[in-house]
Design a protein around this motif. Sequence first.
Motif, PDB file in Angstrom:
ATOM      1  N   CYS A 170       5.088  67.474 -36.815  1.00 39.72           N
ATOM      2  CA  CYS A 170       5.802  68.748 -36.561  1.00 39.72           C
ATOM      3  C   CYS A 170       4.875  69.904 -36.198  1.00 39.72           C
ATOM      4  CB  CYS A 170       6.575  69.148 -37.810  1.00 39.72           C
ATOM      5  SG  CYS A 170       7.660  67.854 -38.411  1.00 39.72           S
ATOM      6  N   PRO A 171       5.416  70.886 -35.440  1.00 39.23           N
ATOM      7  CA  PRO A 171       4.678  72.108 -35.134  1.00 39.23           C
ATOM      8  C   PRO A 171       5.009  73.194 -36.161  1.00 39.23           C
ATOM      9  CG  PRO A 171       6.687  72.106 -33.884  1.00 39.23           C
ATOM     10  CD  PRO A 171       6.735  70.884 -34.776  1.00 39.23           C
ATOM     11  N   PHE A 172       4.369  74.363 -36.005  1.00 38.41           N
ATOM     12  CA  PHE A 172       4.564  75.422 -37.003  1.00 38.41           C
ATOM     13  C   PHE A 172       5.786  76.293 -36.750  1.00 38.41           C
ATOM     14  CE2 PHE A 172       2.501  78.013 -33.751  1.00 38.41           C
ATOM     15  CZ  PHE A 172       3.196  79.212 -33.863  1.00 38.41           C
ATOM     16  N   ASN A 173       6.318  76.284 -35.521  1.00 35.57           N
ATOM     17  CA  ASN A 173       7.207  77.401 -35.179  1.00 35.57           C
ATOM     18  C   ASN A 173       8.635  77.278 -35.691  1.00 35.57           C
ATOM     19  OD1 ASN A 173       7.616  75.417 -33.213  1.00 35.57           O
ATOM     20  ND2 ASN A 173       8.262  76.901 -31.686  1.00 35.57           N
ATOM     21  N   LYS A 196       5.001  64.159 -41.080  1.00 35.77           N
ATOM     22  CA  LYS A 196       3.829  65.035 -41.271  1.00 35.77           C
ATOM     23  C   LYS A 196       4.221  66.439 -40.834  1.00 35.77           C
ATOM     24  CE  LYS A 196       0.394  66.536 -38.970  1.00 35.77           C
ATOM     25  NZ  LYS A 196       0.305  67.892 -39.546  1.00 35.77           N
ATOM     26  N   GLU A 199       0.613  71.755 -40.842  1.00 35.39           N
ATOM     27  CA  GLU A 199      -0.263  72.187 -41.935  1.00 35.39           C
ATOM     28  C   GLU A 199      -0.205  73.704 -42.134  1.00 35.39           C
ATOM     29  OE1 GLU A 199      -1.086  70.911 -39.083  1.00 35.39           O
ATOM     30  OE2 GLU A 199      -2.702  72.042 -38.122  1.00 35.39           O
ATOM     31  N   PHE A 246       7.176  63.586 -31.717  1.00 30.23           N
ATOM     32  CA  PHE A 246       6.194  64.677 -31.805  1.00 30.23           C
ATOM     33  C   PHE A 246       6.768  65.923 -31.168  1.00 30.23           C
ATOM     34  CE2 PHE A 246       3.120  67.366 -29.640  1.00 30.23           C
ATOM     35  CZ  PHE A 246       2.310  67.759 -30.704  1.00 30.23           C
ATOM     36  N   VAL A 247       6.503  67.079 -31.783  1.00 29.42           N
ATOM     37  CA  VAL A 247       6.790  68.371 -31.155  1.00 29.42           C
ATOM     38  C   VAL A 247       5.575  69.259 -31.382  1.00 29.42           C
ATOM     39  CG1 VAL A 247       8.302  70.387 -31.096  1.00 29.42           C
ATOM     40  CG2 VAL A 247       9.272  68.141 -31.583  1.00 29.42           C
ATOM     41  N   GLY A 248       5.076  69.868 -30.305  1.00 33.23           N
ATOM     42  CA  GLY A 248       3.913  70.750 -30.446  1.00 33.23           C
ATOM     43  C   GLY A 248       3.263  70.996 -29.094  1.00 33.23           C
ATOM     44  N   SER A 249       1.962  71.229 -29.128  1.00 37.79           N
ATOM     45  CA  SER A 249       1.261  71.615 -27.898  1.00 37.79           C
ATOM     46  C   SER A 249       1.006  70.405 -26.996  1.00 37.79           C
ATOM     47  CB  SER A 249      -0.078  72.248 -28.267  1.00 37.79           C
ATOM     48  OG  SER A 249      -0.890  71.264 -28.886  1.00 37.79           O
ATOM     49  N   ASN A 270       7.813  66.325 -27.301  1.00 37.36           N
ATOM     50  CA  ASN A 270       8.265  67.628 -26.782  1.00 37.36           C
ATOM     51  C   ASN A 270       7.096  68.599 -26.839  1.00 37.36           C
ATOM     52  OD1 ASN A 270      10.895  66.964 -26.318  1.00 37.36           O
ATOM     53  ND2 ASN A 270      11.778  68.440 -27.737  1.00 37.36           N
ATOM     54  N   MET A 271       6.767  69.201 -25.700  1.00 35.25           N
ATOM     55  CA  MET A 271       5.533  69.998 -25.681  1.00 35.25           C
ATOM     56  C   MET A 271       5.754  71.429 -25.181  1.00 35.25           C
ATOM     57  SD  MET A 271       3.068  66.878 -24.510  1.00 35.25           S
ATOM     58  CE  MET A 271       4.145  66.358 -23.211  1.00 35.25           C
ATOM     59  N   GLY A 272       4.706  72.019 -24.621  1.00 36.34           N
ATOM     60  CA  GLY A 272       4.681  73.448 -24.303  1.00 36.34           C
ATOM     61  C   GLY A 272       5.649  73.866 -23.203  1.00 36.34           C
ATOM     62  N   CYS A 304       9.693  77.618 -28.382  1.00 35.47           N
ATOM     63  CA  CYS A 304       9.388  76.836 -27.180  1.00 35.47           C
ATOM     64  C   CYS A 304      10.391  77.163 -26.077  1.00 35.47           C
ATOM     65  CB  CYS A 304       9.409  75.365 -27.482  1.00 35.47           C
ATOM     66  SG  CYS A 304      11.006  74.847 -28.077  1.00 35.47           S
ATOM     67  N   GLU A 406       0.609  79.091 -21.642  1.00 36.70           N
ATOM     68  CA  GLU A 406       1.731  79.449 -22.520  1.00 36.70           C
ATOM     69  C   GLU A 406       1.198  80.479 -23.519  1.00 36.70           C
ATOM     70  OE1 GLU A 406       2.879  76.387 -25.348  1.00 36.70           O
ATOM     71  OE2 GLU A 406       4.938  77.096 -25.356  1.00 36.70           O
ATOM     72  N   PHE A 473      17.990  67.446 -26.380  1.00 33.16           N
ATOM     73  CA  PHE A 473      17.040  68.495 -25.995  1.00 33.16           C
ATOM     74  C   PHE A 473      16.231  67.930 -24.836  1.00 33.16           C
ATOM     75  CE2 PHE A 473      13.317  71.070 -25.994  1.00 33.16           C
ATOM     76  CZ  PHE A 473      13.668  72.277 -26.576  1.00 33.16           C
TER      77      PHE A 473
HETATM   78  P1  NAD Z   1       0.065  71.987 -32.287  1.00 35.67           P
HETATM   79  O1  NAD Z   1       0.016  70.973 -31.208  1.00 35.67           O
HETATM   80  O2  NAD Z   1      -1.167  72.767 -32.576  1.00 35.67           O
HETATM   81  O3  NAD Z   1       0.435  71.241 -33.671  1.00 35.67           O
HETATM   82  C1  NAD Z   1       1.523  70.351 -33.735  1.00 35.67           C
HETATM   83  C2  NAD Z   1       1.177  69.192 -34.645  1.00 35.67           C
HETATM   84  O4  NAD Z   1       0.125  68.422 -34.061  1.00 35.67           O
HETATM   85  C3  NAD Z   1       0.691  69.623 -36.014  1.00 35.67           C
HETATM   86  O5  NAD Z   1       1.295  68.812 -36.981  1.00 35.67           O
HETATM   87  C4  NAD Z   1      -0.810  69.447 -35.950  1.00 35.67           C
HETATM   88  O6  NAD Z   1      -1.353  69.066 -37.190  1.00 35.67           O
HETATM   89  C5  NAD Z   1      -0.993  68.351 -34.920  1.00 35.67           C
HETATM   90  N1  NAD Z   1      -2.191  68.552 -34.078  1.00 35.67           N
HETATM   91  C6  NAD Z   1      -2.682  69.725 -33.619  1.00 35.67           C
HETATM   92  N2  NAD Z   1      -3.740  69.504 -32.818  1.00 35.67           N
HETATM   93  C7  NAD Z   1      -3.927  68.172 -32.771  1.00 35.67           C
HETATM   94  C8  NAD Z   1      -4.858  67.328 -32.096  1.00 35.67           C
HETATM   95  N3  NAD Z   1      -5.816  67.826 -31.329  1.00 35.67           N
HETATM   96  N4  NAD Z   1      -4.728  66.005 -32.254  1.00 35.67           N
HETATM   97  C9  NAD Z   1      -3.748  65.480 -33.013  1.00 35.67           C
HETATM   98  N5  NAD Z   1      -2.852  66.247 -33.684  1.00 35.67           N
HETATM   99  C10 NAD Z   1      -2.923  67.568 -33.566  1.00 35.67           C
HETATM  100  O7  NAD Z   1       1.308  72.924 -32.010  1.00 35.67           O
HETATM  101  P2  NAD Z   1       1.750  74.240 -32.786  1.00 35.67           P
HETATM  102  O8  NAD Z   1       0.783  75.330 -32.493  1.00 35.67           O
HETATM  103  O9  NAD Z   1       2.020  73.918 -34.204  1.00 35.67           O
HETATM  104  O10 NAD Z   1       3.149  74.544 -32.086  1.00 35.67           O
HETATM  105  C11 NAD Z   1       3.285  75.335 -30.934  1.00 35.67           C
HETATM  106  C12 NAD Z   1       3.497  74.486 -29.715  1.00 35.67           C
HETATM  107  O11 NAD Z   1       4.625  73.646 -29.895  1.00 35.67           O
HETATM  108  C13 NAD Z   1       3.802  75.304 -28.470  1.00 35.67           C
HETATM  109  O12 NAD Z   1       3.129  74.745 -27.377  1.00 35.67           O
HETATM  110  C14 NAD Z   1       5.310  75.136 -28.292  1.00 35.67           C
HETATM  111  O13 NAD Z   1       5.784  75.307 -26.978  1.00 35.67           O
HETATM  112  C15 NAD Z   1       5.478  73.746 -28.752  1.00 35.67           C
HETATM  113  N6  NAD Z   1       6.849  73.482 -29.138  1.00 35.67           N
HETATM  114  C16 NAD Z   1       7.610  72.751 -28.279  1.00 35.67           C
HETATM  115  C17 NAD Z   1       8.924  72.507 -28.569  1.00 35.67           C
HETATM  116  C18 NAD Z   1       9.769  71.695 -27.656  1.00 35.67           C
HETATM  117  O14 NAD Z   1      10.822  71.219 -28.092  1.00 35.67           O
HETATM  118  N7  NAD Z   1       9.377  71.497 -26.410  1.00 35.67           N
HETATM  119  C19 NAD Z   1       9.486  73.007 -29.751  1.00 35.67           C
HETATM  120  C20 NAD Z   1       8.671  73.751 -30.607  1.00 35.67           C
HETATM  121  C21 NAD Z   1       7.344  73.979 -30.284  1.00 35.67           C
END
Ligand code: NAD
Length: 521
Positions: A170-173, A196, A199, A246-249, A270-272, A304, A406, A473
Amino acid sequence: PPAGLAISRFSTATEASPIPTSSPRRVKNLIGGEFVESQSEASIDVINPATQEVVSRVPLTTSDEFKAAVSAAKKAFPQWRNTPVTSRQRIMLKFQELIRRDMDKLAMNITAEQGKTLKDAQGDVFRGLEVVEHACGMASLQMGEYVANVSHGIDTYSIREPLGVCAGICPFNFPAMIPLWMFPIGVTCGNTYILKPSEKDPGAAMMLAELAMEAGLPDGVLNIVHGTYETVNSICDDDNIKAISFVGSNTAGMHIYARAAAKGKRVQSNMGAKNHAIIMPDASADATLNALVAAGFGAAGQRCMALSTAVFVGGSKSWEEEIIKRATALKVNAGVEPGTDLGPVISRQAKERICSLIQGGIDSGARVVLDGRKSCVHVSGYENGNFIGPTILADVTNDMECYKEEIFGPVLLFMQADSLDKAINIVNSNKYGNGASIFTTSGVAARKFQNEIEAGQVGINVPIPVPLPFFSFTGSKASFAGDLNFYGKAGVQFYTQIKTVTQQWKDLAGQSASLAMPTSQ
Ligand code: NAD
């Protein structure tokens, strides 16, 4: 759990931990139904973005603990997959009731750890709750297909079966919504789960896990581990884990997609994003202005689906004065304070990054029409908060760093286009494809936009078109990797595999064997 783990059956995820005694509580792992103290000496501080107070400490789950979580999930799978879907649904029915009961507590935790306003935090929980409600209908969602008499005396049917142990990262947002996009669908399909949380703000996920256990989720069906890339790599590499949400960067998402795919796992990533709004000259002014301000600056731009770029067909000048007025009126304060419109951004580093992207934009020729770096340096009572006020950069062009990156902060970019075609071209040239909106009173323009725009979630006079859980989504281009999206029909498909059964019930006595390829008769 491995020998030596301090197991406290009756201490829960959110109460104070016995070690370390004098500092903030340590967040626990959830392994096999027990909230257990991690033996790891390494941990990460969870920091309140409005005050810099340490709310809690997240351990970097050890490799033994991770293995124990996976083995608990593996052990729980055979019984859980054979639990009737009606029983699994009933647990979700209870779970949604408990989430409603604890909505305020969850929102308080989200505001303390993530910074968003209490009202926005309630929305975070509510949009996840809707996925749990959706999972309550899993029997229908997971239904297979049946064709009778595909050949004489032969019927074929397909069954959607769970995969085994699945994982979510999961991501933080959205500390509540995104965990709820993941495990409720996963477990109601009959899988067991390793989650997970981010953090940066794991509290809501821990509270949700407690509620899921209270709702009757059996031990080992949902497990929680913590950490950063090492834990993530363990998830990618473990052969017992069959699928990862996965959702995050993009950096993390593409790494996980490649590493997990190399191990034969399915991944939905799901990413940026860089979400654009096209504003036509005929757009209804009041509704458009409110939409731009709300979707650009809500949650301090850390969604996002935030609208971060407004492309004005016919120029932005006539809109600027009124947008500035509305953006300036927004109240920047700690999320717990009544009347706050936008809270702080997640960390000092995030604030520095956002400010440097703003400065980079100005240095490369953008016109700053509203500078939130100045107005919000001081928020009375929260002098240490990571505040940035609404910021607007006009005359932005697509070669600027502030456009290419972004920003993930309360920054709205204004661009210009002479025609709808040129505006669509700007949006389509961007690598991301999470969402795009048009504001217009012309059905012709709206229809052209819907048809030609290259983004997965399209809004027509709707600024943040996040679909409800009976749809999926559907971000596209660089905003998504995989082929089965989150929730909706695709979400159920992601968490299940198809088994196709062909049965024959007819009297074959006296027939001779034929070695020719069987064909339908
Ligand atoms: P992040 O990628 O930094 O972290 C997300 C998860 O990945 C965390 O659990 C983290 O521990 C892990 N992580 C971070 N860096 C890593 C690496 N190098 N290798 C392996 N794992 C790693 O993202 P964030 O800052 O928590 O969230 C913001 C991002 O999430 C933005 O880009 C946003 O657009 C995106 N987001 C996308 C959606 C969507 O549905 N498209 C929804 C919410 C957030």
